[in-house]
Motif scaffolding. Structure first.
Motif, PDB file in Angstrom:
ATOM      1  N   ALA A 266      33.652  47.387  36.233  1.00  0.00           N
ATOM      2  CA  ALA A 266      33.229  46.013  36.467  1.00  0.00           C
ATOM      3  C   ALA A 266      34.215  44.955  35.969  1.00  0.00           C
ATOM      4  CB  ALA A 266      31.847  45.773  35.861  1.00  0.00           C
ATOM      5  N   PRO A 267      35.474  44.958  36.461  1.00  0.00           N
ATOM      6  CA  PRO A 267      36.378  43.858  36.113  1.00  0.00           C
ATOM      7  C   PRO A 267      35.846  42.542  36.658  1.00  0.00           C
ATOM      8  CG  PRO A 267      37.279  45.134  37.933  1.00  0.00           C
ATOM      9  CD  PRO A 267      36.079  45.890  37.428  1.00  0.00           C
ATOM     10  N   THR A 268      36.136  41.456  35.976  1.00  0.00           N
ATOM     11  CA  THR A 268      35.635  40.142  36.383  1.00  0.00           C
ATOM     12  C   THR A 268      36.708  39.276  37.039  1.00  0.00           C
ATOM     13  OG1 THR A 268      36.078  39.260  34.172  1.00  0.00           O
ATOM     14  CG2 THR A 268      33.875  40.135  34.598  1.00  0.00           C
ATOM     15  N   ARG A 269      37.970  39.717  36.948  1.00  0.00           N
ATOM     16  CA  ARG A 269      39.059  38.953  37.544  1.00  0.00           C
ATOM     17  C   ARG A 269      39.974  39.884  38.326  1.00  0.00           C
ATOM     18  NH1 ARG A 269      38.147  36.721  32.444  1.00  0.00           N
ATOM     19  NH2 ARG A 269      37.728  34.465  32.462  1.00  0.00           N
ATOM     20  N   LEU A 270      40.544  39.351  39.412  1.00  0.00           N
ATOM     21  CA  LEU A 270      41.448  40.120  40.263  1.00  0.00           C
ATOM     22  C   LEU A 270      42.755  39.360  40.418  1.00  0.00           C
ATOM     23  CD1 LEU A 270      41.852  42.580  42.214  1.00  0.00           C
ATOM     24  CD2 LEU A 270      41.085  41.048  44.057  1.00  0.00           C
ATOM     25  N   ALA A 271      43.863  40.014  40.086  1.00  0.00           N
ATOM     26  CA  ALA A 271      45.191  39.446  40.304  1.00  0.00           C
ATOM     27  C   ALA A 271      45.778  40.064  41.569  1.00  0.00           C
ATOM     28  CB  ALA A 271      46.096  39.714  39.114  1.00  0.00           C
ATOM     29  N   VAL A 272      46.007  39.248  42.572  1.00  0.00           N
ATOM     30  CA  VAL A 272      46.569  39.701  43.845  1.00  0.00           C
ATOM     31  C   VAL A 272      48.084  39.633  43.732  1.00  0.00           C
ATOM     32  CG1 VAL A 272      46.722  39.225  46.305  1.00  0.00           C
ATOM     33  CG2 VAL A 272      44.535  38.933  45.115  1.00  0.00           C
ATOM     34  N   LEU A 273      48.745  40.787  43.748  1.00  0.00           N
ATOM     35  CA  LEU A 273      50.179  40.873  43.515  1.00  0.00           C
ATOM     36  C   LEU A 273      50.934  40.837  44.841  1.00  0.00           C
ATOM     37  CD1 LEU A 273      50.249  43.644  40.752  1.00  0.00           C
ATOM     38  CD2 LEU A 273      49.854  41.174  40.512  1.00  0.00           C
TER      39      LEU A 273
ATOM     40  N   ALA B  57      37.049  43.050  50.782  1.00  0.00           N
ATOM     41  CA  ALA B  57      36.684  44.466  50.658  1.00  0.00           C
ATOM     42  C   ALA B  57      36.683  44.892  49.195  1.00  0.00           C
ATOM     43  CB  ALA B  57      37.658  45.329  51.460  1.00  0.00           C
ATOM     44  N   VAL B  58      37.661  44.403  48.430  1.00  0.00           N
ATOM     45  CA  VAL B  58      37.708  44.717  47.003  1.00  0.00           C
ATOM     46  C   VAL B  58      36.507  44.110  46.283  1.00  0.00           C
ATOM     47  CG1 VAL B  58      38.980  44.336  44.860  1.00  0.00           C
ATOM     48  CG2 VAL B  58      40.205  44.990  46.939  1.00  0.00           C
ATOM     49  N   ARG B  59      36.151  42.896  46.637  1.00  0.00           N
ATOM     50  CA  ARG B  59      35.028  42.226  45.960  1.00  0.00           C
ATOM     51  C   ARG B  59      33.700  42.893  46.301  1.00  0.00           C
ATOM     52  NH1 ARG B  59      35.934  35.818  45.198  1.00  0.00           N
ATOM     53  NH2 ARG B  59      34.453  36.333  43.535  1.00  0.00           N
ATOM     54  N   ARG B  60      33.572  43.454  47.482  1.00  0.00           N
ATOM     55  CA  ARG B  60      32.360  44.215  47.796  1.00  0.00           C
ATOM     56  C   ARG B  60      32.280  45.462  46.927  1.00  0.00           C
ATOM     57  NH1 ARG B  60      33.708  42.642  53.118  1.00  0.00           N
ATOM     58  NH2 ARG B  60      34.763  44.637  53.511  1.00  0.00           N
ATOM     59  N   GLN B  61      33.416  46.078  46.688  1.00  0.00           N
ATOM     60  CA  GLN B  61      33.440  47.284  45.864  1.00  0.00           C
ATOM     61  C   GLN B  61      33.280  46.951  44.384  1.00  0.00           C
ATOM     62  OE1 GLN B  61      36.630  50.106  46.704  1.00  0.00           O
ATOM     63  NE2 GLN B  61      36.854  50.516  44.532  1.00  0.00           N
ATOM     64  N   GLN B  62      33.811  45.798  43.980  1.00  0.00           N
ATOM     65  CA  GLN B  62      33.749  45.372  42.585  1.00  0.00           C
ATOM     66  C   GLN B  62      33.040  44.011  42.530  1.00  0.00           C
ATOM     67  OE1 GLN B  62      34.812  47.260  40.081  1.00  0.00           O
ATOM     68  NE2 GLN B  62      35.665  48.855  41.419  1.00  0.00           N
ATOM     69  N   PRO B  63      31.723  44.005  42.666  1.00  0.00           N
ATOM     70  CA  PRO B  63      30.988  42.744  42.826  1.00  0.00           C
ATOM     71  C   PRO B  63      30.985  41.841  41.600  1.00  0.00           C
ATOM     72  CG  PRO B  63      29.460  44.588  42.596  1.00  0.00           C
ATOM     73  CD  PRO B  63      30.825  45.178  42.743  1.00  0.00           C
ATOM     74  N   GLU B  64      31.444  42.335  40.448  1.00  0.00           N
ATOM     75  CA  GLU B  64      31.492  41.499  39.246  1.00  0.00           C
ATOM     76  C   GLU B  64      32.704  40.561  39.232  1.00  0.00           C
ATOM     77  OE1 GLU B  64      29.008  41.374  37.026  1.00  0.00           O
ATOM     78  OE2 GLU B  64      28.008  42.770  38.384  1.00  0.00           O
ATOM     79  N   ILE B  65      33.644  40.768  40.157  1.00  0.00           N
ATOM     80  CA  ILE B  65      34.828  39.898  40.198  1.00  0.00           C
ATOM     81  C   ILE B  65      34.388  38.488  40.563  1.00  0.00           C
ATOM     82  CG2 ILE B  65      36.951  39.363  41.462  1.00  0.00           C
ATOM     83  CD1 ILE B  65      37.444  42.376  41.683  1.00  0.00           C
ATOM     84  N   ARG B  66      34.732  37.539  39.713  1.00  0.00           N
ATOM     85  CA  ARG B  66      34.343  36.153  39.962  1.00  0.00           C
ATOM     86  C   ARG B  66      35.534  35.222  40.174  1.00  0.00           C
ATOM     87  NH1 ARG B  66      33.072  36.713  34.258  1.00  0.00           N
ATOM     88  NH2 ARG B  66      34.458  35.394  32.973  1.00  0.00           N
ATOM     89  N   GLU B  67      36.749  35.705  39.880  1.00  0.00           N
ATOM     90  CA  GLU B  67      37.947  34.894  40.086  1.00  0.00           C
ATOM     91  C   GLU B  67      39.042  35.728  40.733  1.00  0.00           C
ATOM     92  OE1 GLU B  67      37.693  31.674  36.388  1.00  0.00           O
ATOM     93  OE2 GLU B  67      39.370  33.086  36.537  1.00  0.00           O
ATOM     94  N   VAL B  68      39.738  35.103  41.676  1.00  0.00           N
ATOM     95  CA  VAL B  68      40.870  35.740  42.346  1.00  0.00           C
ATOM     96  C   VAL B  68      42.106  34.875  42.109  1.00  0.00           C
ATOM     97  CG1 VAL B  68      41.871  36.436  44.557  1.00  0.00           C
ATOM     98  CG2 VAL B  68      39.431  36.839  44.103  1.00  0.00           C
ATOM     99  N   TRP B  69      43.119  35.469  41.499  1.00  0.00           N
ATOM    100  CA  TRP B  69      44.381  34.781  41.222  1.00  0.00           C
ATOM    101  C   TRP B  69      45.490  35.390  42.063  1.00  0.00           C
ATOM    102  CZ3 TRP B  69      45.696  30.982  37.408  1.00  0.00           C
ATOM    103  CH2 TRP B  69      44.601  30.493  36.701  1.00  0.00           C
ATOM    104  N   LEU B  70      46.419  34.552  42.499  1.00  0.00           N
ATOM    105  CA  LEU B  70      47.593  35.011  43.234  1.00  0.00           C
ATOM    106  C   LEU B  70      48.781  35.066  42.283  1.00  0.00           C
ATOM    107  CD1 LEU B  70      47.221  32.729  46.392  1.00  0.00           C
ATOM    108  CD2 LEU B  70      46.319  35.050  46.079  1.00  0.00           C
ATOM    109  N   VAL B  71      49.543  36.169  42.353  1.00  0.00           N
ATOM    110  CA  VAL B  71      50.751  36.299  41.541  1.00  0.00           C
ATOM    111  C   VAL B  71      51.872  36.763  42.456  1.00  0.00           C
ATOM    112  CG1 VAL B  71      51.810  37.316  39.503  1.00  0.00           C
ATOM    113  CG2 VAL B  71      49.323  36.967  39.560  1.00  0.00           C
ATOM    114  N   GLY B  72      52.843  35.897  42.701  1.00  0.00           N
ATOM    115  CA  GLY B  72      53.972  36.241  43.558  1.00  0.00           C
ATOM    116  C   GLY B  72      55.252  36.315  42.762  1.00  0.00           C
ATOM    117  N   THR B  73      56.225  37.039  43.286  1.00  0.00           N
ATOM    118  CA  THR B  73      57.542  37.057  42.664  1.00  0.00           C
ATOM    119  C   THR B  73      58.615  36.994  43.730  1.00  0.00           C
ATOM    120  OG1 THR B  73      58.821  38.082  40.867  1.00  0.00           O
ATOM    121  CG2 THR B  73      57.994  39.560  42.568  1.00  0.00           C
ATOM    122  N   SER B  74      59.672  36.199  43.455  1.00  0.00           N
ATOM    123  CA  SER B  74      60.821  36.057  44.343  1.00  0.00           C
ATOM    124  C   SER B  74      60.363  35.677  45.763  1.00  0.00           C
ATOM    125  CB  SER B  74      61.640  37.351  44.328  1.00  0.00           C
ATOM    126  OG  SER B  74      62.894  37.181  44.917  1.00  0.00           O
ATOM    127  N   LYS B  75      60.731  36.457  46.768  1.00  0.00           N
ATOM    128  CA  LYS B  75      60.306  36.130  48.133  1.00  0.00           C
ATOM    129  C   LYS B  75      58.788  36.089  48.253  1.00  0.00           C
ATOM    130  CE  LYS B  75      60.935  37.511  52.974  1.00  0.00           C
ATOM    131  NZ  LYS B  75      61.448  38.549  53.901  1.00  0.00           N
TER     132      LYS B  75
END
Length: 301
Positions: free
Chosen positions: A76-83, A157-175
């Motif tokens: 049950a993670p509450t945050r998701l970092a989209v890499l 799809a990830v949030r359906r599997q992990q419904p406790e996630i309440r925040e989605v953050w974007l993390v990009g690097t370079s391009k």
């Protein structure tokens, strides 16, 4: 346990015990060797993680894939970092035995260091380019609204599997900061914030990406943060350039110094551009931003 015949001649109790002990040790060594061989199948970049390949159908024969990483044993993670990795931004991950075994971009900063970011409350999602992209995820596509439309159902799809996630953050690097910048714009309130590392700060340089020329970092509704190495050698991602951008748009700039074992092309992942030797510290700073919503300090010494 099956024991092979020890001898045809009757053995004394003492000799029988010695043979039995030796046989048990042999069986234990085989079991331990098998266990160690299995443990060695976990690559260093996936240590301590439990991972799963997530795939959604985009229609027209295209798929959007990503690798969901959780801390092994956590729930049950509450945050998701989209890499969103750098060039060519095409991952094509191979997931087996509960971890990502390999990919085309295993050496990328975000991918090789994700284990330092994931914890009990924070999961990561490595985002691939759509299946019809070929060998390069074009900068034009990464700057398009279509990119967000393709990744959004993967996040859902990830949030359906992990419904406790309440925040989605974007993390990009370079391009990948093309994606983290424009996806923050198109994602609106669905995005809690964006962290741009080794950002494209020189869009007019030779072989750079024009899409970020004139990008307004005040336009996204979510907070924006920059993390950059002071000695980044890549001519597309100069530190002087990102300082100007951060000052112009009044966004926090976290400055990284130090590192070790630099090698390879200037814009590749094994130099200061990829925070080589500073992965744990940079990931700790990213986690702190995601958890608190602000930058507690602006230097990563």
């Amino acid at each position: 346990m099956h024991l092979a015949p020890l001898a045809h001649r009757p053995l004394s109790r003492h000799l029988f015990a010695k043979h039995l002990f030796a046989h048990v040790l042999f069986c234990l060594s085989l079991a331990l060797g098998s266990s160690l061989a299995h443990a060695q199948t976990v690559p260093s970049h996936a240590e301590g993680l439990h991972e799963e390949l997530i795939s959604v159908d985009l229609g027209d024969g295209r798929q959007q894939q990503g690798v969901l990483s959780l801390r092994a044993g956590s729930q049950a993670p509450t945050r998701l970092a989209v890499l969103l990795p750098g060039s060519p931004s095409v991952v094509r991950p191979v997931v087996a035995d509960g971890v990502m075994q390999s990919s085309r971009l295993t050496g990328n900063f975000l991918i090789r260091a994700r284990r330092h970011l994931v914890d009990a409350g924070l999961a990561t999602l490595i985002v691939d380019c759509h299946s019809a992209s070929g060998d390069e995820c074009s900068s034009g596509y990464q700057a398009s609204r279509e990119r967000w439309r393709d990744v959004e159902p993967l996040i859902a799809a990830v949030r359906r599997q992990q419904p406790e996630i309440r925040e989605v953050w974007l993390v990009g690097t370079s391009k990948g900061t093309i994606s983290s910048s424009f996806m923050a714009l198109y994602g609106g309130n669905a995005v809690a914030g964006a962290i741009h590392t080794a950002t494209i700060s020189e869009p007019w340089a030779k072989n750079s990406y024009r899409e970020l020329a004139g990008f307004d970092y005040r336009a996204p509704t979510s907070p924006q943060f920059f993390i950059h190495h002071r000695d980044d050698p890549c001519p597309l991602t100069s530190y002087a350039g990102i300082r100007k951008i951060a000052e112009r748009f009044q966004k926090p700039l976290l400055t990284v110094t130090g590192g070790s074992d630099f090698q390879g092309p200037l814009c590749a992942a094994q130099t200061e551009h990829g925070f080589k030797g500073r992965e744990p510290e940079v990931m700790a700073a990213i986690r702190s931003i995601i958890v608190t919503g602000h930058a507690e300090r602006l230097d990563i010494p």
